[in-house]
Design a protein around this motif. Sequence first.
Motif: not given
Length: 285
Positions: A191-196
């Motif tokens: 999720l963090a990868a998608v957000v950034i």
Amino acid sequence: MRAFFAAALVVVATVLAPFVITAAWGYERTSDVDAYVETVAPLAEEPELRDELADELGVATVAALEENLPFALPDQVDQQVADAAEAVVRSPGFPEFWREANRDLHAEFMALAHDGTDADDDAWVRIDISPLFQDVLERLAGQGLSALSLPEMTLEVPLVRESTLLEQRDNYLLLEDVARIGPWVVGGLLLAAVVIAPGVRGRLRTAGFGSLGIALAAGVTMLASGPLSDRAAEEAEQGRSGLVRLITEVVLESLGPHARNIGLVALAVGIVLLLASYWSRRARG
């Protein structure tokens, strides 16, 4: 730079995923009694299991007769007992006995895993096959041996020492922690990868590669399940009942299909997301 960090998070999640997949599978199979029973239930149809229990029944029945009768048994009784034991483990009621016996066995395993702090080195976890023993005696009575009156007896087959299970207690508790926390960690990294990730297309692509990473991790888990099963079965057989090896094998064999199902879903989702990122670029063009 954002794309680099997003890619790094996907790689970390992919590396962690095989351990999480294995831990979640292992915890489900050991903590959930229904999942455990459904996993080992097919063993009731395995000739090796039936032969093992038939041998145990035959030996125990002959021993019980010799101990409780005031005269020597004729030679043909050994064969009658063996035939009766074979018939019992191949009877229609045997699969249901096996399910219920493993339900009781699971309760004992879990009690040791969560509550056991000290155990007698000579104490064993046992499977109660008394109902099969009584069936053997009834079949012998039906063959004209009704004069053989025995007191009510309990027959249990030793599987593994309690102290041996307690030695693995810390590993089980670690498995439980990884199974509960691991999916959140891997999901949070993705999720963090998608957000950034930069832009809509970049986020779709990152999500797609993240799903493909999970599919790759599932494939690695599938490949590792075979050697893992072989090694665990070898260790289980050392100084323990052959039934332990059979149960260990059938439980570990369920890891491959479990990982395959996860991999197929993740692969399909990853392909769809990557195609969506491609069409997003075309729409912008």
